[in-house]
Design an enzyme around this catalytic site. Structure first.
Site, PDB file in Angstrom:
ATOM      1  N   MET A   1      -8.843   3.190   8.720  1.00 40.37           N
ATOM      2  CA  MET A   1      -8.295   1.795   8.206  1.00 40.37           C
ATOM      3  C   MET A   1      -7.370   1.303   9.374  1.00 40.37           C
ATOM      4  O   MET A   1      -7.271   2.079  10.710  1.00 40.37           O
ATOM      5  CB  MET A   1      -7.272   2.323   7.203  1.00 40.37           C
ATOM      6  CG  MET A   1      -7.800   2.509   5.770  1.00 40.37           C
ATOM      7  SD  MET A   1      -6.533   2.919   4.560  1.00 40.37           S
ATOM      8  CE  MET A   1      -7.446   2.584   2.985  1.00 40.37           C
TER       9      MET A   1
ATOM     10  N   ASP B   1       5.068  -4.821   6.431  1.00 46.12           N
ATOM     11  CA  ASP B   1       5.650  -6.163   6.699  1.00 46.12           C
ATOM     12  C   ASP B   1       5.735  -7.368   5.454  1.00 46.12           C
ATOM     13  O   ASP B   1       6.587  -7.979   5.280  1.00 46.12           O
ATOM     14  CB  ASP B   1       4.846  -6.774   7.617  1.00 46.12           C
ATOM     15  CG  ASP B   1       3.532  -7.080   7.220  1.00 46.12           C
ATOM     16  OD1 ASP B   1       2.964  -6.605   6.301  1.00 46.12           O
ATOM     17  OD2 ASP B   1       2.814  -7.735   8.272  1.00 46.12           O
TER      18      ASP B   1
ATOM     19  N   SER C   1       6.367  -6.421   2.036  1.00 45.70           N
ATOM     20  CA  SER C   1       7.425  -5.857   1.400  1.00 45.70           C
ATOM     21  C   SER C   1       8.512  -6.376   2.120  1.00 45.70           C
ATOM     22  O   SER C   1       9.664  -6.968   1.362  1.00 45.70           O
ATOM     23  CB  SER C   1       7.285  -4.430   1.161  1.00 45.70           C
ATOM     24  OG  SER C   1       6.313  -3.739   0.917  1.00 45.70           O
TER      25      SER C   1
ATOM     26  N   GLY D   1       0.816  -1.157   0.072  1.00 50.23           N
ATOM     27  CA  GLY D   1      -0.075  -0.016   0.122  1.00 50.23           C
ATOM     28  C   GLY D   1       0.887   1.285  -0.058  1.00 50.23           C
ATOM     29  O   GLY D   1       1.810   1.341   0.622  1.00 50.23           O
TER      30      GLY D   1
ATOM     31  N   LYS E   1     -24.984  16.364  23.996  1.00 46.37           N
ATOM     32  CA  LYS E   1     -25.922  16.323  22.493  1.00 46.37           C
ATOM     33  C   LYS E   1     -25.361  15.398  21.586  1.00 46.37           C
ATOM     34  O   LYS E   1     -26.207  15.327  20.642  1.00 46.37           O
ATOM     35  CB  LYS E   1     -26.120  17.834  22.055  1.00 46.37           C
ATOM     36  CG  LYS E   1     -26.615  18.836  23.156  1.00 46.37           C
ATOM     37  CD  LYS E   1     -28.230  18.252  23.708  1.00 46.37           C
ATOM     38  CE  LYS E   1     -28.947  19.030  24.594  1.00 46.37           C
ATOM     39  NZ  LYS E   1     -30.274  18.706  24.969  1.00 46.37           N
TER      40      LYS E   1
ATOM     41  N   ASP F   1       2.222  -0.208  11.968  1.00 44.24           N
ATOM     42  CA  ASP F   1       2.232  -1.299  12.667  1.00 44.24           C
ATOM     43  C   ASP F   1       3.548  -2.402  12.510  1.00 44.24           C
ATOM     44  O   ASP F   1       3.471  -3.542  12.636  1.00 44.24           O
ATOM     45  CB  ASP F   1       0.917  -2.339  12.137  1.00 44.24           C
ATOM     46  CG  ASP F   1       1.254  -2.583  10.655  1.00 44.24           C
ATOM     47  OD1 ASP F   1       2.093  -2.025   9.877  1.00 44.24           O
ATOM     48  OD2 ASP F   1       0.281  -3.399  10.105  1.00 44.24           O
TER      49      ASP F   1
ATOM     50  N   THR G   1       4.144   2.665   5.977  1.00 39.14           N
ATOM     51  CA  THR G   1       2.698   2.226   5.790  1.00 39.14           C
ATOM     52  C   THR G   1       1.864   3.042   7.057  1.00 39.14           C
ATOM     53  O   THR G   1       2.421   3.518   8.062  1.00 39.14           O
ATOM     54  CB  THR G   1       2.699   0.776   6.482  1.00 39.14           C
ATOM     55  OG1 THR G   1       1.279   0.377   6.828  1.00 39.14           O
ATOM     56  CG2 THR G   1       3.557   0.570   7.554  1.00 39.14           C
TER      57      THR G   1
ATOM     58  N   ARG H   1     -17.580  16.514  13.936  1.00 39.98           N
ATOM     59  CA  ARG H   1     -18.145  17.042  15.250  1.00 39.98           C
ATOM     60  C   ARG H   1     -19.107  18.012  14.906  1.00 39.98           C
ATOM     61  O   ARG H   1     -19.924  18.369  15.755  1.00 39.98           O
ATOM     62  CB  ARG H   1     -17.031  17.087  16.111  1.00 39.98           C
ATOM     63  CG  ARG H   1     -17.424  17.421  17.449  1.00 39.98           C
ATOM     64  CD  ARG H   1     -15.977  17.737  18.251  1.00 39.98           C
ATOM     65  NE  ARG H   1     -15.343  16.697  18.611  1.00 39.98           N
ATOM     66  CZ  ARG H   1     -15.675  15.847  19.470  1.00 39.98           C
ATOM     67  NH1 ARG H   1     -16.651  15.660  20.199  1.00 39.98           N
ATOM     68  NH2 ARG H   1     -14.871  14.682  19.501  1.00 39.98           N
TER      69      ARG H   1
ATOM     70  N   ARG I   1     -24.976   8.096  12.782  1.00 39.58           N
ATOM     71  CA  ARG I   1     -24.452   8.027  11.434  1.00 39.58           C
ATOM     72  C   ARG I   1     -23.187   7.673  11.284  1.00 39.58           C
ATOM     73  O   ARG I   1     -22.401   7.327  12.483  1.00 39.58           O
ATOM     74  CB  ARG I   1     -24.587   9.731  10.998  1.00 39.58           C
ATOM     75  CG  ARG I   1     -25.952  10.120  10.934  1.00 39.58           C
ATOM     76  CD  ARG I   1     -26.996   9.644   9.999  1.00 39.58           C
ATOM     77  NE  ARG I   1     -28.070  10.362   9.702  1.00 39.58           N
ATOM     78  CZ  ARG I   1     -28.947  10.019  10.203  1.00 39.58           C
ATOM     79  NH1 ARG I   1     -28.887   9.194  11.022  1.00 39.58           N
ATOM     80  NH2 ARG I   1     -30.362  10.599   9.853  1.00 39.58           N
TER      81      ARG I   1
END
Length: 319
Positions: free
Chosen positions: A169, A103, A105, A11, A214, A129, A125, A154, A243
Protein backbone atom coordinates in the site's frame (compact mmCIF):
# COMPACT_ATOMS: atom_id res chain seq x y z
CA UNK A 1 -15.03 20.61 29.83
CA UNK A 2 -17.08 17.76 31.28
CA UNK A 3 -17.97 15.66 28.21
CA UNK A 4 -15.91 14.73 25.17
CA UNK A 5 -16.39 12.46 22.17
CA UNK A 6 -14.02 10.19 20.25
CA UNK A 7 -14.29 8.73 16.76
CA UNK A 8 -12.18 6.88 14.21
CA UNK A 9 -12.41 7.84 10.57
CA UNK A 10 -10.99 6.79 7.20
CA UNK A 11 -8.93 3.64 6.80
CA UNK A 12 -8.46 1.54 9.91
CA UNK A 13 -4.99 1.09 11.38
CA UNK A 14 -3.63 -1.27 14.05
CA UNK A 15 -3.38 0.63 17.32
CA UNK A 16 -6.58 2.65 16.92
CA UNK A 17 -8.15 0.65 19.74
CA UNK A 18 -5.20 1.47 22.00
CA UNK A 19 -5.77 5.16 21.21
CA UNK A 20 -9.49 4.89 21.96
CA UNK A 21 -8.67 3.18 25.25
CA UNK A 22 -6.25 5.96 26.18
CA UNK A 23 -8.78 8.69 25.38
CA UNK A 24 -11.51 7.03 27.43
CA UNK A 25 -9.40 6.20 30.47
CA UNK A 26 -7.47 9.48 30.50
CA UNK A 27 -10.74 11.41 30.38
CA UNK A 28 -12.37 9.34 33.11
CA UNK A 29 -9.26 9.79 35.25
CA UNK A 30 -9.97 13.53 35.05
CA UNK A 31 -13.71 13.04 35.83
CA UNK A 32 -14.72 13.73 32.23
CA UNK A 33 -17.47 11.70 30.54
CA UNK A 34 -16.60 10.10 27.21
CA UNK A 35 -18.88 9.27 24.30
CA UNK A 36 -17.86 6.95 21.49
CA UNK A 37 -19.05 7.78 17.99
CA UNK A 38 -19.70 4.75 15.77
CA UNK A 39 -18.89 4.82 12.04
CA UNK A 40 -16.92 8.06 11.95
CA UNK A 41 -18.42 11.30 10.73
CA UNK A 42 -21.40 9.49 9.20
CA UNK A 43 -22.31 8.16 12.62
CA UNK A 44 -21.71 11.58 14.12
CA UNK A 45 -24.33 13.12 11.84
CA UNK A 46 -26.77 10.30 12.52
CA UNK A 47 -26.33 10.50 16.29
CA UNK A 48 -24.82 7.01 16.54
CA UNK A 49 -23.16 7.92 19.82
CA UNK A 50 -22.94 5.99 23.07
CA UNK A 51 -21.49 6.72 26.49
CA UNK A 52 -18.34 4.78 27.30
CA UNK A 53 -16.92 3.65 30.64
CA UNK A 54 -13.81 1.85 31.81
CA UNK A 55 -15.28 -1.51 30.85
CA UNK A 56 -16.03 -0.28 27.32
CA UNK A 57 -12.33 -0.32 26.52
CA UNK A 58 -11.31 -3.36 28.55
CA UNK A 59 -9.31 -6.01 26.67
CA UNK A 60 -8.98 -4.01 23.45
CA UNK A 61 -5.40 -2.72 23.57
CA UNK A 62 -4.17 -5.82 21.73
CA UNK A 63 -6.89 -5.86 19.06
CA UNK A 64 -6.47 -4.58 15.52
CA UNK A 65 -9.11 -2.54 13.71
CA UNK A 66 -11.35 -0.19 15.67
CA UNK A 67 -14.19 -1.05 18.06
CA UNK A 68 -15.90 2.20 17.03
CA UNK A 69 -15.86 1.12 13.37
CA UNK A 70 -15.12 3.57 10.59
CA UNK A 71 -16.75 4.90 7.44
CA UNK A 72 -16.31 7.60 4.84
CA UNK A 73 -18.97 10.28 4.40
CA UNK A 74 -19.44 12.68 1.49
CA UNK A 75 -22.44 14.22 3.22
CA UNK A 76 -20.29 15.38 6.14
CA UNK A 77 -18.17 17.44 3.75
CA UNK A 78 -21.11 19.86 3.34
CA UNK A 79 -21.95 22.71 5.72
CA UNK A 80 -25.31 21.12 6.47
CA UNK A 81 -23.62 17.84 7.37
CA UNK A 82 -21.18 19.55 9.71
CA UNK A 83 -23.92 21.57 11.43
CA UNK A 84 -25.94 18.38 11.84
CA UNK A 85 -22.96 16.66 13.48
CA UNK A 86 -22.47 19.55 15.91
CA UNK A 87 -26.15 19.54 16.84
CA UNK A 88 -26.01 15.83 17.60
CA UNK A 89 -23.14 16.41 20.02
CA UNK A 90 -24.81 19.43 21.62
CA UNK A 91 -27.85 17.28 22.41
CA UNK A 92 -25.64 15.15 24.62
CA UNK A 93 -23.65 18.05 26.02
CA UNK A 94 -20.42 16.95 24.32
CA UNK A 95 -17.99 19.87 24.31
CA UNK A 96 -14.95 18.53 22.43
CA UNK A 97 -14.00 15.76 20.04
CA UNK A 98 -10.93 13.56 19.53
CA UNK A 99 -10.59 12.45 15.90
CA UNK A 100 -8.34 9.45 15.16
CA UNK A 101 -7.44 9.09 11.47
CA UNK A 102 -5.50 10.53 8.56
CA UNK A 103 -5.51 13.79 6.62
CA UNK A 104 -9.10 13.37 5.41
CA UNK A 105 -10.23 12.91 9.01
CA UNK A 106 -8.27 16.01 10.03
CA UNK A 107 -10.05 18.07 7.38
CA UNK A 108 -13.28 17.19 9.10
CA UNK A 109 -11.84 18.18 12.48
CA UNK A 110 -10.65 21.43 10.93
CA UNK A 111 -14.15 22.23 9.66
CA UNK A 112 -15.76 21.53 13.02
CA UNK A 113 -13.17 23.62 14.85
CA UNK A 114 -13.78 26.50 12.44
CA UNK A 115 -17.46 26.33 13.39
CA UNK A 116 -16.56 26.73 17.05
CA UNK A 117 -16.49 23.07 18.09
CA UNK A 118 -13.07 22.09 19.54
CA UNK A 119 -11.39 19.09 17.91
CA UNK A 120 -8.00 17.42 18.39
CA UNK A 121 -6.56 15.09 15.76
CA UNK A 122 -4.64 11.89 16.47
CA UNK A 123 -2.72 10.55 13.44
CA UNK A 124 -3.74 6.97 12.65
CA UNK A 125 -2.77 5.61 9.23
CA UNK A 126 -0.49 2.82 8.05
CA UNK A 127 0.94 5.09 5.32
CA UNK A 128 2.88 7.25 7.82
CA UNK A 129 2.20 10.20 5.53
CA UNK A 130 1.16 12.89 8.02
CA UNK A 131 3.53 15.87 8.41
CA UNK A 132 4.42 17.00 11.93
CA UNK A 133 5.00 13.55 13.40
CA UNK A 134 7.78 11.00 12.96
CA UNK A 135 5.32 8.10 13.08
CA UNK A 136 1.59 7.52 12.78
CA UNK A 137 -0.41 4.86 14.62
CA UNK A 138 -0.46 1.62 12.63
CA UNK A 139 2.68 2.18 10.58
CA UNK A 140 4.98 -0.03 12.64
CA UNK A 141 2.53 -2.95 12.69
CA UNK A 142 1.92 -2.72 8.96
CA UNK A 143 5.65 -2.44 8.33
CA UNK A 144 6.27 -5.67 10.19
CA UNK A 145 3.46 -7.38 8.25
CA UNK A 146 5.13 -6.39 4.97
CA UNK A 147 8.56 -7.42 6.23
CA UNK A 148 7.28 -10.84 7.25
CA UNK A 149 5.85 -11.29 3.75
CA UNK A 150 9.17 -10.27 2.16
CA UNK A 151 11.06 -12.79 4.29
CA UNK A 152 8.68 -15.59 3.33
CA UNK A 153 8.68 -14.69 -0.35
CA UNK A 154 12.46 -14.62 -0.32
CA UNK A 155 12.46 -18.28 0.75
CA UNK A 156 10.46 -19.35 -2.28
CA UNK A 157 12.30 -16.91 -4.56
CA UNK A 158 15.54 -18.61 -3.55
CA UNK A 159 14.12 -22.08 -4.09
CA UNK A 160 12.82 -21.30 -7.58
CA UNK A 161 15.47 -18.74 -8.56
CA UNK A 162 12.96 -16.07 -9.49
CA UNK A 163 12.52 -12.31 -9.27
CA UNK A 164 9.64 -11.31 -7.03
CA UNK A 165 7.77 -8.01 -6.94
CA UNK A 166 6.06 -7.21 -3.63
CA UNK A 167 3.34 -4.58 -4.07
CA UNK A 168 2.56 -2.63 -0.89
CA UNK A 169 0.00 0.00 0.00
CA UNK A 170 1.03 3.61 -0.45
CA UNK A 171 -0.93 5.52 -3.07
CA UNK A 172 0.82 8.83 -2.47
CA UNK A 173 3.46 7.93 0.12
CA UNK A 174 6.31 5.46 -0.01
CA UNK A 175 7.29 5.10 3.65
CA UNK A 176 5.87 1.60 3.96
CA UNK A 177 7.68 0.35 0.87
CA UNK A 178 10.90 2.20 1.73
CA UNK A 179 11.22 0.97 5.32
CA UNK A 180 10.17 -2.58 4.44
CA UNK A 181 12.44 -2.66 1.42
CA UNK A 182 15.46 -1.50 3.38
CA UNK A 183 14.74 -3.87 6.27
CA UNK A 184 14.10 -6.75 3.86
CA UNK A 185 17.16 -6.22 1.69
CA UNK A 186 15.24 -5.49 -1.50
CA UNK A 187 17.26 -4.91 -4.68
CA UNK A 188 14.96 -2.10 -5.81
CA UNK A 189 12.43 0.09 -3.98
CA UNK A 190 9.97 1.92 -6.22
CA UNK A 191 8.01 4.71 -4.52
CA UNK A 192 5.96 7.78 -5.59
CA UNK A 193 8.39 10.35 -4.18
CA UNK A 194 11.32 9.38 -6.40
CA UNK A 195 11.93 8.81 -10.08
CA UNK A 196 14.07 5.91 -11.22
CA UNK A 197 14.57 4.88 -14.81
CA UNK A 198 13.16 1.45 -15.57
CA UNK A 199 16.43 0.63 -17.30
CA UNK A 200 18.30 1.20 -14.00
CA UNK A 201 16.11 -1.37 -12.28
CA UNK A 202 16.75 -3.89 -15.04
CA UNK A 203 20.48 -3.15 -15.05
CA UNK A 204 20.65 -3.84 -11.33
CA UNK A 205 18.96 -7.20 -11.88
CA UNK A 206 21.34 -8.00 -14.73
CA UNK A 207 24.38 -7.18 -12.61
CA UNK A 208 23.12 -9.50 -9.92
CA UNK A 209 22.63 -12.32 -12.39
CA UNK A 210 26.14 -11.82 -13.77
CA UNK A 211 27.70 -12.27 -10.35
CA UNK A 212 25.68 -15.45 -9.78
CA UNK A 213 22.69 -14.08 -7.87
CA UNK A 214 19.78 -16.50 -8.18
CA UNK A 215 16.86 -14.36 -7.01
CA UNK A 216 15.82 -10.73 -6.42
CA UNK A 217 13.19 -8.84 -4.45
CA UNK A 218 11.61 -5.61 -5.70
CA UNK A 219 9.27 -3.63 -3.43
CA UNK A 220 6.74 -1.47 -5.27
CA UNK A 221 4.36 1.08 -3.72
CA UNK A 222 0.92 0.83 -5.32
CA UNK A 223 0.88 4.53 -6.21
CA UNK A 224 3.69 4.07 -8.72
CA UNK A 225 2.11 1.40 -10.86
CA UNK A 226 0.67 -2.07 -11.20
CA UNK A 227 2.89 -4.87 -9.95
CA UNK A 228 1.83 -7.28 -12.69
CA UNK A 229 2.60 -4.75 -15.40
CA UNK A 230 6.04 -4.17 -13.88
CA UNK A 231 6.58 -7.91 -13.75
CA UNK A 232 5.76 -8.32 -17.44
CA UNK A 233 8.08 -5.48 -18.43
CA UNK A 234 10.93 -6.91 -16.38
CA UNK A 235 10.49 -10.34 -17.93
CA UNK A 236 10.48 -8.83 -21.43
CA UNK A 237 13.61 -6.76 -20.77
CA UNK A 238 15.69 -9.27 -18.81
CA UNK A 239 14.17 -12.66 -19.56
CA UNK A 240 14.11 -13.26 -15.80
CA UNK A 241 11.21 -15.32 -14.51
CA UNK A 242 9.13 -12.91 -12.45
CA UNK A 243 6.31 -13.35 -9.95
CA UNK A 244 4.15 -10.74 -8.22
CA UNK A 245 2.66 -10.68 -4.72
CA UNK A 246 0.07 -7.99 -3.95
CA UNK A 247 -0.26 -7.74 -0.18
CA UNK A 248 -3.48 -5.71 -0.18
CA UNK A 249 -5.57 -5.29 2.95
CA UNK A 250 -3.66 -7.73 5.14
CA UNK A 251 -1.37 -4.74 5.72
CA UNK A 252 -4.12 -3.02 7.71
CA UNK A 253 -4.92 -5.88 10.04
CA UNK A 254 -3.31 -7.75 12.87
CA UNK A 255 -2.32 -7.30 16.49
CA UNK A 256 -0.59 -3.93 16.96
CA UNK A 257 3.09 -4.01 17.88
CA UNK A 258 4.35 -2.73 21.20
CA UNK A 259 5.53 0.44 19.48
CA UNK A 260 2.08 1.15 18.05
CA UNK A 261 0.36 0.43 21.36
CA UNK A 262 2.67 2.78 23.26
CA UNK A 263 2.46 5.49 20.59
CA UNK A 264 -1.34 5.27 20.48
CA UNK A 265 -1.58 5.41 24.26
CA UNK A 266 0.64 8.49 24.48
CA UNK A 267 -1.06 10.35 21.63
CA UNK A 268 -4.60 9.53 22.77
CA UNK A 269 -3.90 10.72 26.31
CA UNK A 270 -2.23 13.90 25.07
CA UNK A 271 -5.25 14.70 22.89
CA UNK A 272 -7.46 14.68 25.99
CA UNK A 273 -5.02 16.95 27.81
CA UNK A 274 -5.17 19.48 24.98
CA UNK A 275 -8.97 19.55 25.05
CA UNK A 276 -8.95 20.05 28.81
CA UNK A 277 -6.46 22.88 28.33
CA UNK A 278 -8.95 24.63 26.04
CA UNK A 279 -7.07 23.88 22.81
CA UNK A 280 -8.75 23.21 19.46
CA UNK A 281 -7.87 22.49 15.84
CA UNK A 282 -4.59 20.83 16.76
CA UNK A 283 -2.95 17.51 15.95
CA UNK A 284 -0.78 15.58 18.37
CA UNK A 285 2.36 13.87 17.13
CA UNK A 286 5.76 12.58 18.14
CA UNK A 287 9.16 14.02 17.26
CA UNK A 288 12.39 12.46 18.52
CA UNK A 289 10.26 10.52 21.02
CA UNK A 290 8.79 13.74 22.49
CA UNK A 291 5.10 14.57 22.21
CA UNK A 292 4.32 17.63 20.11
CA UNK A 293 1.21 19.32 18.74
CA UNK A 294 0.56 21.50 15.71
CA UNK A 295 -2.24 23.54 14.19
CA UNK A 296 -4.22 21.26 11.88
CA UNK A 297 -4.25 24.09 9.33
CA UNK A 298 -0.46 23.94 9.23
CA UNK A 299 -0.38 20.15 8.93
CA UNK A 300 -2.82 20.14 6.03
CA UNK A 301 -0.83 22.81 4.19
CA UNK A 302 2.46 20.92 4.45
CA UNK A 303 3.80 17.96 2.51
CA UNK A 304 5.15 14.72 3.89
CA UNK A 305 8.65 13.79 2.72
CA UNK A 306 10.42 10.48 2.81
CA UNK A 307 13.82 10.07 4.41
CA UNK A 308 16.09 10.56 1.39
CA UNK A 309 19.10 9.30 3.32
CA UNK A 310 17.33 5.97 3.83
CA UNK A 311 16.40 5.75 0.17
CA UNK A 312 19.96 6.45 -0.96
CA UNK A 313 21.28 3.90 1.53
CA UNK A 314 18.94 1.26 0.14
CA UNK A 315 20.47 1.78 -3.32
CA UNK A 316 24.00 1.67 -1.97
CA UNK A 317 23.37 -1.59 -0.16
CA UNK A 318 21.72 -3.25 -3.15
CA UNK A 319 24.73 -3.01 -5.49
Amino acid sequence: MKKIGVLTSGGDAPGMNAAIRAVVRKAIYHDVEVYGVKYGYQGLMEGNIEKMDLGSVGDIIQRGGTILATARSDEFKTDDGQHQAIEQMKKLGIEGLVVIGGDGSFRGAQKLSAKGFPCIGVPGTIDNDIPGTDFTIGFDTSLNTVLEAIDKVRDTATSHERTYIIETMGRDAGDLALWAGLAGGAESIIIPETTEEFSDICNRLERGRERGKKHSIIVLAEGVGNGFEYGERIKEETNLETRVTVLGYIQRGGTPTAQDRVLASRLGARAVELLLDGKANRMVGIKNNDLVDHEIDTILSEKHFINKEMYNLSKELSI
